[in-house]
Design a protein around this motif. Structure first.
Motif, PDB file in Angstrom:
ATOM      1  N   GLN A   1      -6.019   0.314 -16.327  1.00 21.30           N
ATOM      2  CA  GLN A   1      -5.784   0.984 -15.164  1.00 21.30           C
ATOM      3  C   GLN A   1      -4.154   1.394 -14.687  1.00 21.30           C
ATOM      4  O   GLN A   1      -3.583   0.624 -14.258  1.00 21.30           O
ATOM      5  CB  GLN A   1      -6.349   0.088 -14.046  1.00 21.30           C
ATOM      6  CG  GLN A   1      -6.101   0.420 -12.384  1.00 21.30           C
ATOM      7  CD  GLN A   1      -6.676  -0.783 -11.670  1.00 21.30           C
ATOM      8  OE1 GLN A   1      -6.451  -1.763 -11.944  1.00 21.30           O
ATOM      9  NE2 GLN A   1      -6.764  -0.226 -10.448  1.00 21.30           N
TER      10      GLN A   1
ATOM     11  N   GLU B   1      -2.594   3.635 -13.154  1.00 20.89           N
ATOM     12  CA  GLU B   1      -1.711   3.899 -11.844  1.00 20.89           C
ATOM     13  C   GLU B   1      -2.663   3.434 -10.785  1.00 20.89           C
ATOM     14  O   GLU B   1      -3.843   3.298 -10.903  1.00 20.89           O
ATOM     15  CB  GLU B   1      -1.571   5.284 -11.796  1.00 20.89           C
ATOM     16  CG  GLU B   1      -0.471   5.992 -12.755  1.00 20.89           C
ATOM     17  CD  GLU B   1      -0.232   7.342 -12.607  1.00 20.89           C
ATOM     18  OE1 GLU B   1      -0.096   7.688 -11.383  1.00 20.89           O
ATOM     19  OE2 GLU B   1       0.321   7.994 -13.550  1.00 20.89           O
ATOM     20  N   ALA B   2      -2.032   3.028  -9.737  1.00 16.85           N
ATOM     21  CA  ALA B   2      -2.628   2.791  -8.499  1.00 16.85           C
ATOM     22  C   ALA B   2      -1.825   2.912  -7.449  1.00 16.85           C
ATOM     23  O   ALA B   2      -0.856   3.517  -7.480  1.00 16.85           O
ATOM     24  CB  ALA B   2      -3.031   1.298  -8.514  1.00 16.85           C
ATOM     25  N   SER B   3      -2.249   2.842  -6.087  1.00 13.98           N
ATOM     26  CA  SER B   3      -1.501   3.080  -4.980  1.00 13.98           C
ATOM     27  C   SER B   3      -1.139   1.678  -4.039  1.00 13.98           C
ATOM     28  O   SER B   3      -0.355   1.500  -2.990  1.00 13.98           O
ATOM     29  CB  SER B   3      -1.849   4.118  -3.790  1.00 13.98           C
ATOM     30  OG  SER B   3      -3.253   3.485  -3.589  1.00 13.98           O
TER      31      SER B   3
ATOM     32  N   VAL C   1      -1.585  -3.016  -4.082  1.00 13.32           N
ATOM     33  CA  VAL C   1      -1.758  -4.237  -4.871  1.00 13.32           C
ATOM     34  C   VAL C   1      -2.076  -5.130  -3.913  1.00 13.32           C
ATOM     35  O   VAL C   1      -1.120  -5.343  -2.817  1.00 13.32           O
ATOM     36  CB  VAL C   1      -0.588  -4.413  -5.870  1.00 13.32           C
ATOM     37  CG1 VAL C   1       0.637  -4.399  -5.212  1.00 13.32           C
ATOM     38  CG2 VAL C   1      -0.796  -5.546  -6.673  1.00 13.32           C
TER      39      VAL C   1
ATOM     40  N   GLU D   1      -9.445   0.045  -0.991  1.00 16.53           N
ATOM     41  CA  GLU D   1     -10.017  -0.896  -1.844  1.00 16.53           C
ATOM     42  C   GLU D   1      -9.160  -2.210  -1.206  1.00 16.53           C
ATOM     43  O   GLU D   1      -9.489  -3.338  -0.921  1.00 16.53           O
ATOM     44  CB  GLU D   1      -9.958  -0.797  -3.271  1.00 16.53           C
ATOM     45  CG  GLU D   1     -10.981   0.138  -3.662  1.00 16.53           C
ATOM     46  CD  GLU D   1     -10.563   0.597  -5.005  1.00 16.53           C
ATOM     47  OE1 GLU D   1     -11.768   1.106  -5.757  1.00 16.53           O
ATOM     48  OE2 GLU D   1      -9.558   0.492  -5.419  1.00 16.53           O
TER      49      GLU D   1
ATOM     50  N   VAL E   1      -5.795  -4.687  -7.720  1.00 16.39           N
ATOM     51  CA  VAL E   1      -5.010  -3.332  -7.727  1.00 16.39           C
ATOM     52  C   VAL E   1      -5.861  -2.479  -7.498  1.00 16.39           C
ATOM     53  O   VAL E   1      -7.124  -2.216  -8.387  1.00 16.39           O
ATOM     54  CB  VAL E   1      -4.251  -3.302  -9.237  1.00 16.39           C
ATOM     55  CG1 VAL E   1      -3.426  -2.134  -9.403  1.00 16.39           C
ATOM     56  CG2 VAL E   1      -3.472  -4.757  -9.667  1.00 16.39           C
ATOM     57  N   GLY E   2      -5.665  -1.342  -6.727  1.00 18.34           N
ATOM     58  CA  GLY E   2      -6.564  -0.291  -6.557  1.00 18.34           C
ATOM     59  C   GLY E   2      -5.862   0.625  -5.767  1.00 18.34           C
ATOM     60  O   GLY E   2      -4.982   0.756  -5.368  1.00 18.34           O
ATOM     61  N   ASN E   3      -6.776   1.429  -5.044  1.00 18.97           N
ATOM     62  CA  ASN E   3      -6.466   2.430  -4.150  1.00 18.97           C
ATOM     63  C   ASN E   3      -6.213   1.852  -2.511  1.00 18.97           C
ATOM     64  O   ASN E   3      -6.473   0.552  -2.536  1.00 18.97           O
ATOM     65  CB  ASN E   3      -7.278   3.680  -3.949  1.00 18.97           C
ATOM     66  CG  ASN E   3      -8.675   3.357  -3.453  1.00 18.97           C
ATOM     67  OD1 ASN E   3      -8.931   2.501  -2.437  1.00 18.97           O
ATOM     68  ND2 ASN E   3      -9.664   3.742  -4.306  1.00 18.97           N
ATOM     69  N   ASP E   4      -5.748   2.275  -1.687  1.00 23.62           N
ATOM     70  CA  ASP E   4      -5.143   1.934  -0.467  1.00 23.62           C
ATOM     71  C   ASP E   4      -6.520   1.136   0.294  1.00 23.62           C
ATOM     72  O   ASP E   4      -6.514   0.023   0.773  1.00 23.62           O
ATOM     73  CB  ASP E   4      -4.854   2.807   0.735  1.00 23.62           C
ATOM     74  CG  ASP E   4      -3.231   3.118   0.044  1.00 23.62           C
ATOM     75  OD1 ASP E   4      -2.566   2.673  -1.053  1.00 23.62           O
ATOM     76  OD2 ASP E   4      -2.570   3.996   0.710  1.00 23.62           O
TER      77      ASP E   4
ATOM     78  N   THR F   1       1.387   0.442 -13.678  1.00 26.25           N
ATOM     79  CA  THR F   1       0.989  -0.970 -13.896  1.00 26.25           C
ATOM     80  C   THR F   1       1.124  -1.403 -15.129  1.00 26.25           C
ATOM     81  O   THR F   1       1.278  -2.442 -15.529  1.00 26.25           O
ATOM     82  CB  THR F   1      -0.595  -1.202 -13.948  1.00 26.25           C
ATOM     83  OG1 THR F   1      -1.379  -0.324 -14.666  1.00 26.25           O
ATOM     84  CG2 THR F   1      -1.139  -0.611 -12.193  1.00 26.25           C
TER      85      THR F   1
ATOM     86  N   THR G   1       0.808  -1.132   0.011  1.00 25.17           N
ATOM     87  CA  THR G   1       0.035   0.027   0.123  1.00 25.17           C
ATOM     88  C   THR G   1       0.866   1.412   0.090  1.00 25.17           C
ATOM     89  O   THR G   1       2.091   1.233   0.226  1.00 25.17           O
ATOM     90  CB  THR G   1      -1.009   0.026   1.319  1.00 25.17           C
ATOM     91  OG1 THR G   1      -0.129   0.011   2.344  1.00 25.17           O
ATOM     92  CG2 THR G   1      -1.817  -1.238   1.240  1.00 25.17           C
TER      93      THR G   1
END
Length: 533
Positions: A19, A21-23, A25, A40, A35-38, A14, A8
């Motif tokens: 998708q 970018e994300a913060s 995984v 999620e 893969v998503g935000n913190d 990615t 996180t």
């Protein structure tokens, strides 16, 4: 739902267009779960999950080196290193120091010398080596791997003298009296190399264990190898023991083609750890040894157009056999004549493949170092992959200017290849260059050396790439090249959990600071193989 690892608070690039970018995984059983935000990803955690705060660090898909000689790289870690020696004297001092430390009567081996980087640009001689190592045979590969520097004892052991004929595809450099000087070019190298005792499979596997750890420390999760059978045997030993921690695509030397076809090997056979790539052929030599095959002579050498190692007719014959058996081709071509001949061969091969049916093998040209303007568009048109090494441009730029003159404008043309629509995949050609990806990344986006030369804009700056394009070349393109795009190359659910973690964000760090970015972690199959935080 249980997860094995949560990352996180990161800057995750990615390479997945759906998708980008994300913060955070989530990883489970060696695969990307989500893969998503913190918030999620944190919702997937349970008591069994290990949660790691990336503290803003940059994450990309695992970096893959698409052109490595892994056996030679592994062995080079225990031999004399002449890379970067600025003069012949410095090179000889390194050899003398190594010989003093590694006393014995067996072969003294090493690599990395480059007369093109020395002030006089003159090839060294056996006599230079005889003065410091007279009592044991010496074999030192050129930085390019296309020439060898040996001492007189090595020549005597191999029975190479003024009566020895040049082998096909090779040349024994001679003095005015016809005596060998100690420099062997291209296939003449084997006249001496054949006498060097080969390491056992177990010895090579042990060298690869050390080399693998080094690869993890510089952020690599996979590689495409171009060495021979001994390398493949050692890789299998590691795979069978569960110790292979890099994803390896193993290419087949053309001299083993008959055997590969005989047992029915096809490109893509294997598993996620070790699989078959294509059939490797050398079309020509290299720039450093001035043996790359050119359409016009080298600057200042009106009689030198390089060496054709494999002529077009033989390439066609071998490629037809390989293609019919389901094996792709991967052909070394440095000079503009070599690239032209290889493209002519591929044009014929593609026509014959279309007549056979819809299957489309992923053929490659290795290096594509200088290409005639009339041939620039042909890789894209024929669906041929440009397998290139960014670090070669900054290492070779002085030699390219000196030996190719105006033709250097058409060398190491990553942007031209990219804009033409060709798939461009990146590697290092280790041990010719350092296997570390960051110097290659820096070269691709700056076209400058570590010391800033040749200036702020770089060498032929119109050929620079963006960071996103460069990372694509070291990740997604490698997966596409090997037919592994369903499982590798992006950070997306169900993909293999191979990730490279950088201490700083490559996409925002000033280009001049790229070489100072540390590798914070390397994850392969969902497991940290290297971690520095």
């Amino acid at each position: 739902m249980s997860t094995s690892l949560l990352l996180t608070n990161g800057r995750i690039y990615t390479m997945n267009p759906a998708q980008p970018e994300a913060s955070a995984v989530a990883i489970r059983d060696g695969r990307i779960l989500a893969v998503g935000n913190d918030d999620e990803i944190a919702a997937l955690a349970d008591g069994l999950s290990e949660r790691i705060d990336l503290q803003g660090r940059c994450v990309t898909p695992g970096l893959v080196d698409a052109h490595v000689h892994f056996q030679h790289f592994a062995l080079s870690l225990g031999n004399v290193d002449l890379d970067g020696a600025p003069t012949r004297r410095v090179a000889l001092d390194r050899i003398a120091a190594f010989a003093a430390e590694q006393r014995g009567t067996g072969w003294l081996s090493g690599r990395g010398w480059s007369q093109g980087a020395w002030p006089d640009h003159a090839f060294p001689t056996a006599a230079d080596l005889d003065a410091i190592v007279p009592d044991r045979p010496v074999y030192l590969a050129h930085k390019s791997g296309h020439a060898a520097w040996v001492n007189s004892l090595a020549l005597r052991m191999a029975r190479v003298d003024e009566t020895t004929a040049d082998p096909p595809g090779g040349q024994i450099q001679r003095d005015a009296a016809g005596r060998p000087t100690g420099i062997l070019l291209e296939d003449a190298m084997t006249l001496v190399a054949a006498h060097i005792p080969r390491p056992t499979t177990d010895e090579l596997a042990e060298a690869m264990r050390r080399a693998q750890r080094y690869c993890w420390s510089v952020g690599l999760t996979g590689l495409h190898d171009f060495d021979g059978r001994d390398c493949f045997r050692a890789l299998q030993v590691l795979r069978e023991a569960g110790e292979l921690g890099l994803r390896v695509v193993k290419n087949v030397p053309v001299y083993r083609l008959e055997y590969a076809l005989g047992v029915g090997l096809r490109s893509g056979f294997g598993d996620d750890w070790l699989r078959i790539g294509g059939v490797k052929i050398f079309a020509d030599g290299a720039l450093g040894s001035r043996t790359a095959a050119m359409l016009a002579p080298y600057e200042g050498e009106p009689d030198n157009r390089g060496i054709v190692v494999t002529d077009k007719e033989e390439m066609v014959e071998k490629a037809r056999q390989a293609s019919a058996g389901g094996l792709g081709m991967t052909i070394h071509a440095i000079g503009d004549r070599a690239n032209h001949d290889v493209l002519d061969m591929y044009e014929l091969l593609r026509r014959e493949e279309r007549e056979r049916g819809p299957a489309r093998l992923r053929h490659r040209i290795e290096h594509v170092q200088v290409i005639h303007p009339d041939d620039m568009h042909r890789l894209a048109e024929l669906g041929i992959i440009a397998s290139m090494q960014p670090i070669h441009a900054t290492s070779d730029m002085d030699m390219a200017d000196r030996n190719w003159g105006e033709r250097a404008r058409y060398s190491y043309a990553w942007r031209t290849m990219w804009d033409s629509g060709a798939l461009v995949v990146f590697g290092s050609d280790a041990p010719v260059e350092r296997i570390d990806p960051l110097p290659g990344i820096h070269a691709a986006v700056t076209r400058r050396r570590a010391d800033g030369r040749p200036g702020p804009d770089g060498w032929f700056p119109e050929q620079r790439l963006t960071m996103a394009e460069t990372i694509f070349g070291f990740t997604t393109a490698a997966a596409l090249t090997a037919g592994q795009e369903k499982h590798q190359g992006t950070i997306a659910p169900t993909k293999l959990a191979d990730l490279t973690i950088f201490e700083r964000d490559l996409f925002v760090v000033p280009p001049d600071e790229l070489l100072d970015v540390g590798i914070a972690g390397t994850i392969v199959d969902g497991v940290f193989r290297h971690r520095a935080f």
